[in-house]
Design a protein around this motif. Structure first.
Motif, PDB file in Angstrom:
ATOM      1  N   LEU A   1       2.172  -1.599  -0.122  1.00  0.00           N
ATOM      2  CA  LEU A   1       2.990  -1.776  -1.333  1.00  0.00           C
ATOM      3  C   LEU A   1       3.536  -3.192  -1.393  1.00  0.00           C
ATOM      4  N   ALA A   2       4.013  -3.717  -0.257  1.00  0.00           N
ATOM      5  CA  ALA A   2       4.541  -5.089  -0.237  1.00  0.00           C
ATOM      6  C   ALA A   2       3.453  -6.088  -0.611  1.00  0.00           C
TER       7      ALA A   2
ATOM      8  N   ARG B   1       4.270   1.366   3.018  1.00  0.00           N
ATOM      9  CA  ARG B   1       5.112   0.214   2.693  1.00  0.00           C
ATOM     10  C   ARG B   1       4.384  -1.125   2.838  1.00  0.00           C
TER      11      ARG B   1
ATOM     12  N   LEU C   1      12.155  -4.367  -1.361  1.00  0.00           N
ATOM     13  CA  LEU C   1      11.336  -4.232  -0.161  1.00  0.00           C
ATOM     14  C   LEU C   1      11.512  -5.365   0.829  1.00  0.00           C
TER      15      LEU C   1
ATOM     16  N   SER D   1       0.089   7.678  -0.310  1.00  0.00           N
ATOM     17  CA  SER D   1       0.773   7.893   0.969  1.00  0.00           C
ATOM     18  C   SER D   1      -0.058   8.758   1.895  1.00  0.00           C
TER      19      SER D   1
ATOM     20  N   ALA E   1       6.906   6.940  -1.672  1.00  0.00           N
ATOM     21  CA  ALA E   1       6.048   6.178  -0.763  1.00  0.00           C
ATOM     22  C   ALA E   1       6.520   6.332   0.683  1.00  0.00           C
ATOM     23  N   THR E   2       5.597   6.661   1.581  1.00  0.00           N
ATOM     24  CA  THR E   2       5.947   6.866   2.982  1.00  0.00           C
ATOM     25  C   THR E   2       5.987   5.538   3.720  1.00  0.00           C
ATOM     26  N   THR E   3       6.444   5.592   4.975  1.00  0.00           N
ATOM     27  CA  THR E   3       6.550   4.375   5.786  1.00  0.00           C
ATOM     28  C   THR E   3       5.185   3.704   5.948  1.00  0.00           C
TER      29      THR E   3
ATOM     30  N   PHE F   1       8.631   4.337  -5.827  1.00  0.00           N
ATOM     31  CA  PHE F   1       8.049   3.491  -4.790  1.00  0.00           C
ATOM     32  C   PHE F   1       8.968   3.374  -3.579  1.00  0.00           C
ATOM     33  N   LEU F   2      10.235   3.743  -3.758  1.00  0.00           N
ATOM     34  CA  LEU F   2      11.199   3.686  -2.658  1.00  0.00           C
ATOM     35  C   LEU F   2      11.460   5.057  -2.051  1.00  0.00           C
TER      36      LEU F   2
END
Length: 889
Positions: A793-794, A790, A812, A751, A785-787, A781-782
């Protein structure tokens, strides 16, 4: 009384065994003397029990209630009959239902594998457990008639209320209630439905034909008019008729003007020699007597000869079965004998009670032993009986009975006796006066010589452990339970409760060690304190406490990151508790909390709220602040992750309040840090004061404190400081830092890099996914993890296989999802939770009441409470809210 057979839980079965020989006497149909008069008309009346919900036989003493029911029951041409003779100590719901279940099993009405075969009544009867009992009765394979003799002893309104619940619904159990006074039952509806057969004194009264039959059986044919004369003198009262017929005419006329009691006493006693007379008087102190006991009550008398002779001579002594032959005096006769003994020989009365206490203690019936010791007013003996055996009853259904006996002790007038201090301390513990319990433990400790009173030494530590558990002092629990085990191992001689004490100490120690983050199986100490298959089969730990120890161990496994192991262990505990009716007890709450914790870490939100709701509802059976705090902390985490700041803060405050001044359990230290951090990260509570237990107690491991601190640094934009905070955690050796922390540390790193705009995020992100795969730790991970992370991560989970990736894709993909519902702040009770789950069926309130064995008004009251706690005003909205929470499928 009833307990679980040692070792049964390890073999996957639970068999209830009886440790009280006298219980068999109370669950056997009395054997009637040969001189009993056949009375077909009365038999016909009692036979209505097979078709009516209730047959109420209500009349004063001596009218032949027991004789009439026993004669019908012994015919054997009707449905199966279970018999229970109640005694004063049955006047609590737990004791009453424990003995009712024993009577049904003794009669063979409960087949193997039936729900009632394994159900055990613990010290407190929860509504959910009573519902389980009634549901089990509904599933009896054949109609059963349950005779409750001497029901007037069950004078407690709470007992009557549970019987009302039974009578309210059509179950294959028909009651025959024999009582001296009308019971506190609500019979209006049953009477209106024709479901009550009532037999009173007028129905039981002898008529002229009965008198003539009785006289002929005794070889005393009557002259014309004599039967009417006997009826005029006695009013048809069964005892009076029998005495009048058996008495010499001149003697009978001479006594005609005496009271019935005087007549009975004189007729029985005057014909006896001095030896038999003394024997009758002294053996009347117990409700039932066997030859061995009688020999103790009246040394020197030939009990083996006298008791059978008395049973054969008249109808005032009845035989009952069991391991040995028991004899019961007619209640009226026994009352008169006791009164006479009290007048003639008060010292002999106390001696007889004292002898009975010692005999019952040796025979394993500590409840009766304590009762007789108190009746003898031998307070030293009360202390001895209590510490060596009766204290174990506090962990069973007769807990309140023991407490009532202890309340009779005049503590203020007694000297320094450590055993009586433990009596007073145990009474304080039952009444939840824990400070007083500690003071009595301390006083007993100052007075005690462990070498002289080993049982006192063990119980002292057990009481200290129980008080620690009830106040949330898990360190004190582990220490005191270990001391109890050591004292038990060092006992120079066995005493009746030794095995039970040892098993209870082992269960307490296992719980305490687990709450202190120590695996009981690997700890060193007296017998290890373990309760697995290697535990000695002679230990008689109350199974509810065994399940509590295993539940705490399951919670420890989850706290240490062994999610699969902890979840499986918790599921096993709940699976064993459910058929016993114990899944709503606080002892099992750590297992519910463990399952909720696993679902939280794995982001299984569809089951998380349901598990939390069950954990919150599991509050029966007494206080357990540690598990209460665990559930509240999980509730705070869930609420914070969903953005519900006020609910999260309230849950955190509730966790702090649950423990009060007691230090937090080590197993919750990291969880407390995580929950506090999650609440602090919410914008709407950043400016609000947060309970400062974390700072006050310096909770949490260094690694968890570092990760949580790094999350706060990230939230304020200090990415460099966040990276430095987690430096070295990702690559820490296995065993030094748990997997969840390493995953979180990798996500902090990813992050921070994502926020800095670098492309190197894939390396720490991939490392986090690899570390999380084994235990499927999706939650970080929810949350961590920062914006900015994301999108990466996706992309990372899009091409990965396995359950973790599938879970993360599900979490997600739905962009702009409907906001998560606010969690419950005030928990639903177990019964409210159960009623909520049936609302989608559109069953009427009447149908719900029938399913739950309660009244319609009770259902309405529960629904009103459910609506209030859910914040809704209609059934449809309650179902919608329940589905949002995952409580309703």
């Amino acid at each position: 009384m009833a307990s679980v057979e040692p070792g049964a839980e390890q073999e996957g079965r639970t068999r209830v065994v009886d440790t009280s020989g006298s219980l068999h006497a109370r669950t056997a149909v009395p054997r009637l003397p040969r001189s009993t008069v056949p009375r077909p008309a009365i038999d016909t009346l009692v036979s209505a029990a097979a078709t009516r919900r209730l047959t109420l036989v209500s009349a004063g003493p001596g009218w032949g209630k027991t004789t009439a029911a026993a004669r019908w029951a012994r015919r054997g041409d009707g449905p199966r009959v279970a018999w229970l003779t109640l005694e004063p100590f049955d006047d609590t719901p737990t004791a009453f239902w424990a003995d009712v279940l024993a009577a049904l099993r003794e009669a063979g009405a409960v087949p193997p594998g039936h729900p009632l075969a394994s159900l055990v009544v613990p010290p407190r009867l929860s509504p959910a457990l009573l519902r389980r009992v009634l549901a089990g009765i509904e599933r009896l394979p054949e109609p059963v008639v349950l005779v409750l003799d001497d029901f007037h002893h069950a004078a407690c309104p709470d007992v009557a209320a549970t019987v009302d619940d039974l009578l309210r619904h059509p179950v294959p159990l028909h009651l025959v209630v024999l009582t001296r006074v009308d019971p506190l039952l609500r019979l209006q509806r049953l009477r209106a439905q024709g479901e009550v057969a009532e037999i009173g004194a007028a129905d039981l009264a002898f008529d002229a034909g009965d008198v003539e039959t009785l006289a002929a059986a005794h070889g005393r044919p009557l002259l014309p008019g004599d039967a009417d004369h006997v009826l005029d003198e006695t009013g048809g009262w069964a005892v009076g008729v029998r005495l009048r017929v058996e008495a010499d005419d001149d003697v009978g006329r001479a006594r005609a003007d005496r009271s019935a009691a005087e007549f009975l006493l004189a007729e029985v006693l005057d014909g006896q020699g001095p030896v038999a007379r003394r024997f009758l008087l002294r053996t009347s102190v117990t409700s039932a007597v066997c030859p061995d006991l009688a020999a103790e009550l009246d040394p020197g008398a030939s009990a083996e000869r006298l008791l059978p002779d008395l049973a054969t001579a008249d109808g005032f002594v009845m035989r009952a079965g069991g391991r040995r032959t028991w004899y019961r005096y007619h209640p009226l006769l026994r009352d008169m004998l006791l009164s006479q003994l009290r007048v003639e020989d008060p010292a002999g009365l106390r001696d007889a009670h004292r002898a009975a206490a010692r005999w019952f203690a040796r025979d394993g019936d500590s409840l009766r032993a304590l009762e007789h010791a108190a009746a003898a007013e031998d307070w030293s003996l009360v202390g001895e009986v209590f510490v060596e055996g009766a204290a174990a009853q506090l962990a069973g259904p007769h807990r309140e009975t023991v407490a009532q006996t202890l309340r009779r002790v005049p503590y203020a007038r007694l000297g320094a006796d450590p055993r009586l201090h433990l009596c007073a301390g145990s009474l304080a513990y039952v009444d939840e006066r824990f400070d007083a319990a500690r003071r009595h433990v301390a006083d007993a400790r100052d007075l005690l010589d462990p070498a002289e009173q080993p049982a006192t030494a063990v119980l002292l530590e057990l009481l200290d452990a129980g008080t620690a558990r009830a106040t949330g002092d898990v360190r004190g629990l582990a220490t005191a339970a270990g001391a109890a085990l050591a004292a038990a191992d060092g006992a120079p001689y066995p005493f009746p409760a030794l095995d039970t004490y040892r098993g209870l100490a082992a269960a307490h120690r296992s719980s305490g060690l687990a709450w202190c983050s120590v695996d009981p199986e690997s700890s060193n100490g007296s017998n290890g304190g373990a309760l697995g298959p290697s535990a000695p089969r002679t230990w008689r730990a109350p199974q509810l406490f065994v399940l509590g120890a295993r539940a705490a161990a399951a919670l420890l496994a989850v706290a240490e990151g062994r999610l699969d192991e902890g979840d499986a262990a918790a599921l096993a505990v709940v699976g064993e508790a459910e058929p016993l009716g114990w899944d709503g007890y606080a002892h099992v709450r750590p297992a519910h909390a463990a399952r909720a914790w696993v679902r939280y870490v794995r982001a299984s939100d569809e089951a998380l709220d349901r598990e939390l709701a069950h954990a919150l509802a599991a509050d029966a059976g007494g206080r357990e602040p540690a598990s209460d705090a665990a559930v509240r902390l999980l509730q705070a985490l869930v609420a914070a992750d969903r953005g519900h700041g006020r609910a999260a803060r309230d849950a955190l405050v509730a966790a702090d309040r649950a423990l009060g001044p007691v230090p937090s359990p080590p197993v919750l230290a990291d969880l407390w840090v995580r929950a506090t951090t999650a609440v602090r990260l919410l914008d709407d509570v950043m400016r609000s004061p947060i309970p400062g237990r974390v700072g006050r107690e310096r909770l949490g491991s260094d690694a968890v404190v570092a990760v949580c601190g790094a999350r706060e640094l990230l939230a304020t934009g200090r990415t460099g400081a966040a990276l430095r905070a987690v430096e070295g955690l990702v690559d820490a050796p296995d065993g030094e830092v748990d997997t969840l922390v390493r995953v979180e540390a990798a996500l902090v790193e990813a992050s921070a890099l994502a926020r800095a705009g670098t492309r190197r995020v894939d390396v720490p992100l991939g490392r986090a996914l690899d570390l999380a795969e084994a235990e499927r730790c999706a939650r970080p991970f929810l949350t961590v993890a920062t914006t900015e992370l994301r999108p990466a991560l996706a992309r990372a989970v899009a091409g990965r296989a396995g359950p973790l990736a599938a879970r993360l894709r599900a979490c997600l993909e739905p962009l702009g999802r409907v906001p998560e519902p606010a969690p419950l702040v005030e928990p639903l009770t177990e019964r409210e939770l159960a009623i909520l789950t049936v609302l989608p069926s559109m069953a009427s309130n009447v149908e719900i009441a029938e399913d739950f064995f309660v009244s319609v008004n009770t259902v309405k009251a529960h629904l009103k409470s459910v609506y209030r706690k859910l914040g809704v005003s209609s059934r449809r909205d309650a179902v919608r809210r329940g589905r949002e929470l995952g409580v309703v499928s």
